[in-house]
Write a protein that holds these residues in place. Structure first.
Motif, PDB file in Angstrom:
ATOM      1  N   ALA A  57      42.604  76.255   4.641  1.00  0.00           N
ATOM      2  CA  ALA A  57      41.906  75.941   5.890  1.00  0.00           C
ATOM      3  C   ALA A  57      42.884  75.400   6.933  1.00  0.00           C
ATOM      4  N   LEU A  58      43.793  74.540   6.507  1.00  0.00           N
ATOM      5  CA  LEU A  58      44.782  73.979   7.430  1.00  0.00           C
ATOM      6  C   LEU A  58      45.712  75.078   7.950  1.00  0.00           C
ATOM      7  N   TYR A  59      46.095  75.983   7.072  1.00  0.00           N
ATOM      8  CA  TYR A  59      46.951  77.107   7.472  1.00  0.00           C
ATOM      9  C   TYR A  59      46.265  77.952   8.540  1.00  0.00           C
ATOM     10  N   ASP A  60      44.979  78.209   8.347  1.00  0.00           N
ATOM     11  CA  ASP A  60      44.222  78.974   9.336  1.00  0.00           C
ATOM     12  C   ASP A  60      44.145  78.229  10.668  1.00  0.00           C
ATOM     13  N   LEU A  61      43.913  76.933  10.610  1.00  0.00           N
ATOM     14  CA  LEU A  61      43.739  76.134  11.822  1.00  0.00           C
ATOM     15  C   LEU A  61      45.024  76.005  12.628  1.00  0.00           C
ATOM     16  N   THR A  62      46.162  76.095  11.977  1.00  0.00           N
ATOM     17  CA  THR A  62      47.440  76.011  12.689  1.00  0.00           C
ATOM     18  C   THR A  62      47.919  77.384  13.163  1.00  0.00           C
ATOM     19  N   GLY A  63      47.089  78.411  12.965  1.00  0.00           N
ATOM     20  CA  GLY A  63      47.411  79.729  13.517  1.00  0.00           C
ATOM     21  C   GLY A  63      48.309  80.592  12.653  1.00  0.00           C
ATOM     22  N   HIS A  64      48.316  80.376  11.327  1.00  0.00           N
ATOM     23  CA  HIS A  64      49.138  81.168  10.416  1.00  0.00           C
ATOM     24  C   HIS A  64      50.600  81.213  10.850  1.00  0.00           C
ATOM     25  N   PRO A  65      51.237  80.056  11.016  1.00  0.00           N
ATOM     26  CA  PRO A  65      52.618  80.063  11.535  1.00  0.00           C
ATOM     27  C   PRO A  65      53.599  80.666  10.539  1.00  0.00           C
ATOM     28  N   ALA A  66      54.368  81.664  11.006  1.00  0.00           N
ATOM     29  CA  ALA A  66      55.384  82.279  10.157  1.00  0.00           C
ATOM     30  C   ALA A  66      56.717  81.551  10.275  1.00  0.00           C
ATOM     31  N   GLY A  67      56.867  80.764  11.336  1.00  0.00           N
ATOM     32  CA  GLY A  67      58.097  80.020  11.557  1.00  0.00           C
ATOM     33  C   GLY A  67      57.803  78.769  12.340  1.00  0.00           C
ATOM     34  N   ASP A  68      58.641  78.472  13.310  1.00  0.00           N
ATOM     35  CA  ASP A  68      58.443  77.265  14.114  1.00  0.00           C
ATOM     36  C   ASP A  68      57.090  77.282  14.823  1.00  0.00           C
ATOM     37  N   PHE A  69      56.460  76.122  14.883  1.00  0.00           N
ATOM     38  CA  PHE A  69      55.249  75.965  15.677  1.00  0.00           C
ATOM     39  C   PHE A  69      55.177  74.518  16.140  1.00  0.00           C
ATOM     40  N   THR A  70      54.342  74.276  17.129  1.00  0.00           N
ATOM     41  CA  THR A  70      54.207  72.929  17.681  1.00  0.00           C
ATOM     42  C   THR A  70      52.761  72.470  17.635  1.00  0.00           C
ATOM     43  N   LEU A  71      52.599  71.153  17.594  1.00  0.00           N
ATOM     44  CA  LEU A  71      51.296  70.514  17.764  1.00  0.00           C
ATOM     45  C   LEU A  71      51.449  69.474  18.865  1.00  0.00           C
ATOM     46  N   SER A  72      50.564  69.529  19.822  1.00  0.00           N
ATOM     47  CA  SER A  72      50.575  68.553  20.904  1.00  0.00           C
ATOM     48  C   SER A  72      49.625  67.413  20.584  1.00  0.00           C
ATOM     49  N   ALA A  73      49.888  66.271  21.162  1.00  0.00           N
ATOM     50  CA  ALA A  73      49.064  65.096  20.905  1.00  0.00           C
ATOM     51  C   ALA A  73      48.969  64.259  22.171  1.00  0.00           C
ATOM     52  N   THR A  74      47.768  63.796  22.456  1.00  0.00           N
ATOM     53  CA  THR A  74      47.550  62.932  23.612  1.00  0.00           C
ATOM     54  C   THR A  74      47.017  61.589  23.146  1.00  0.00           C
ATOM     55  N   ALA A  75      47.635  60.534  23.644  1.00  0.00           N
ATOM     56  CA  ALA A  75      47.164  59.179  23.383  1.00  0.00           C
ATOM     57  C   ALA A  75      46.491  58.638  24.637  1.00  0.00           C
ATOM     58  N   LEU A  76      45.521  57.767  24.436  1.00  0.00           N
ATOM     59  CA  LEU A  76      44.915  57.025  25.533  1.00  0.00           C
ATOM     60  C   LEU A  76      45.584  55.663  25.595  1.00  0.00           C
ATOM     61  N   ALA A  77      46.048  55.273  26.772  1.00  0.00           N
ATOM     62  CA  ALA A  77      46.740  53.992  26.943  1.00  0.00           C
ATOM     63  C   ALA A  77      46.084  53.191  28.055  1.00  0.00           C
ATOM     64  N   ALA A  78      46.120  51.877  27.912  1.00  0.00           N
ATOM     65  CA  ALA A  78      45.601  50.981  28.946  1.00  0.00           C
ATOM     66  C   ALA A  78      46.511  49.774  29.043  1.00  0.00           C
ATOM     67  N   ARG A  79      46.617  49.234  30.260  1.00  0.00           N
ATOM     68  CA  ARG A  79      47.413  48.035  30.492  1.00  0.00           C
ATOM     69  C   ARG A  79      46.644  47.133  31.447  1.00  0.00           C
ATOM     70  N   GLY A  80      46.875  45.831  31.305  1.00  0.00           N
ATOM     71  CA  GLY A  80      46.236  44.872  32.183  1.00  0.00           C
ATOM     72  C   GLY A  80      47.151  43.678  32.408  1.00  0.00           C
ATOM     73  N   ARG A  81      46.977  43.013  33.528  1.00  0.00           N
ATOM     74  CA  ARG A  81      47.822  41.892  33.916  1.00  0.00           C
ATOM     75  C   ARG A  81      47.142  40.564  33.595  1.00  0.00           C
ATOM     76  N   VAL A  82      47.938  39.622  33.077  1.00  0.00           N
ATOM     77  CA  VAL A  82      47.439  38.266  32.841  1.00  0.00           C
ATOM     78  C   VAL A  82      47.302  37.573  34.194  1.00  0.00           C
ATOM     79  N   PRO A  83      46.141  37.016  34.499  1.00  0.00           N
ATOM     80  CA  PRO A  83      45.943  36.402  35.817  1.00  0.00           C
ATOM     81  C   PRO A  83      46.956  35.278  36.090  1.00  0.00           C
ATOM     82  N   ASP A  84      47.334  35.153  37.355  1.00  0.00           N
ATOM     83  CA  ASP A  84      48.256  34.088  37.760  1.00  0.00           C
ATOM     84  C   ASP A  84      47.563  32.720  37.684  1.00  0.00           C
TER      85      ASP A  84
END
Length: 262
Positions: free
Chosen positions: A235-262
């Motif tokens: 199933a994993l092989y099918d989901l990755t597109g039957h790669p015969a050689g090099d392949f890539t997987l992209s990944a996106t993270a959600l990030a947040a930042r905030g400031r400590v009040p003065d």
């Protein structure tokens, strides 16, 4: 704004963690440091440092003496100390950080806030550790197919063992991290997606990293009997597109930042 890092091949390097999730966190760390505005002259607290992916970037940017890394796992603390002997690495939980009040310019938690037992308390502790005007930053992997690796391994599991209810990753949806930081009393809270791409030199590189039993996905694969494991692999092989050689997987993270009040 999307902060993006290029593709990198980690095949055959590092320990088991590096071969599985570490290759993603190592690429994410520079983008996350950029988002958190980590700059020379600051003092930084790395919360939930693990084996030290973000620690390495922070030490390069600020110098090892300006970084304190904390993790509750003795194994990760030992690994981070071995990799970064000049960094102050401490054992401790995010909910009770072993640091003084207002002693840092930045407190960051890369890919950890969804694992802690009390996220609001952990965010409050990070705020406590940062001086007025300083920044607190957190990030997690996106909870959808935008995190390629976690998406394909969860879809492969669903093909073998359909879930009784949809999988929901804590803080994996937009707006959740900003709400967490705002709830901790931080101001000027902002968020952004952080994107990376990992190159594999073949399907067996991905599969072998799962067989090492790292993380929930690896533990699941390790728990399977031979026949079920083979169905998962197909199933994993099918989901990755039957790669015969090099392949890539992209990944996106959600990030947040905030400031400590003065």
């Amino acid at each position: 704004m999307t902060y993006a890092a290029g593709a990198k091949d980690f095949t055959g390097t590092g320990d088991a963690y590096d071969r599985f999730m570490g290759r993603y966190s190592q690429l994410l760390a520079p983008a996350f440091a950029d988002f958190c505005q980590v700059e020379t002259g600051q003092r930084l607290l790395d919360v939930g440092c693990g084996p030290g992916a973000f620690t390495a970037v922070a030490a390069d940017l600020l110098g090892p003496a300006a970084v304190v890394a904390v993790d509750p796992s003795p194994t990760f603390v030992a690994a981070c100390r071995e990799r970064h002997p000049d960094v102050d690495v401490r054992e401790g939980a995010a909910e009770a950080l072993p640091v003084d009040d207002a002693s840092f310019d930045r407190a960051v938690a890369q890919l950890v806030i969804h694992f802690v037992t009390d996220p609001p308390r952990s965010a409050a502790e990070m705020r406590r550790a940062v001086r007025p005007g300083g920044l607190v930053g957190v990030c997690v992997w996106h909870g959808t197919e935008e995190m390629g690796l976690l998406h394909v391994v969860s879809q492969a599991r669903a093909a073998v063992e359909p879930p009784s209810e949809p999988e929901v990753r804590p803080f994996g949806q937009e707006g959740e991290l900003t709400a967490l930081l705002a709830g901790a009393g931080l101001v000027d809270v902002e968020d952004a997606p952080l994107s990376v791409t990992v190159r594999y030199s073949g399907f067996e590189v991905l599969w072998s990293s799962l067989l090492e039993g790292i993380g929930p996905a690896g533990a699941y694969v390790a728990s399977l009997g031979p026949d079920t494991r083979e169905r998962y692999r197909e199933a994993l092989y099918d989901l990755t597109g039957h790669p015969a050689g090099d392949f890539t997987l992209s990944a996106t993270a959600l990030a947040a930042r905030g400031r400590v009040p003065d």
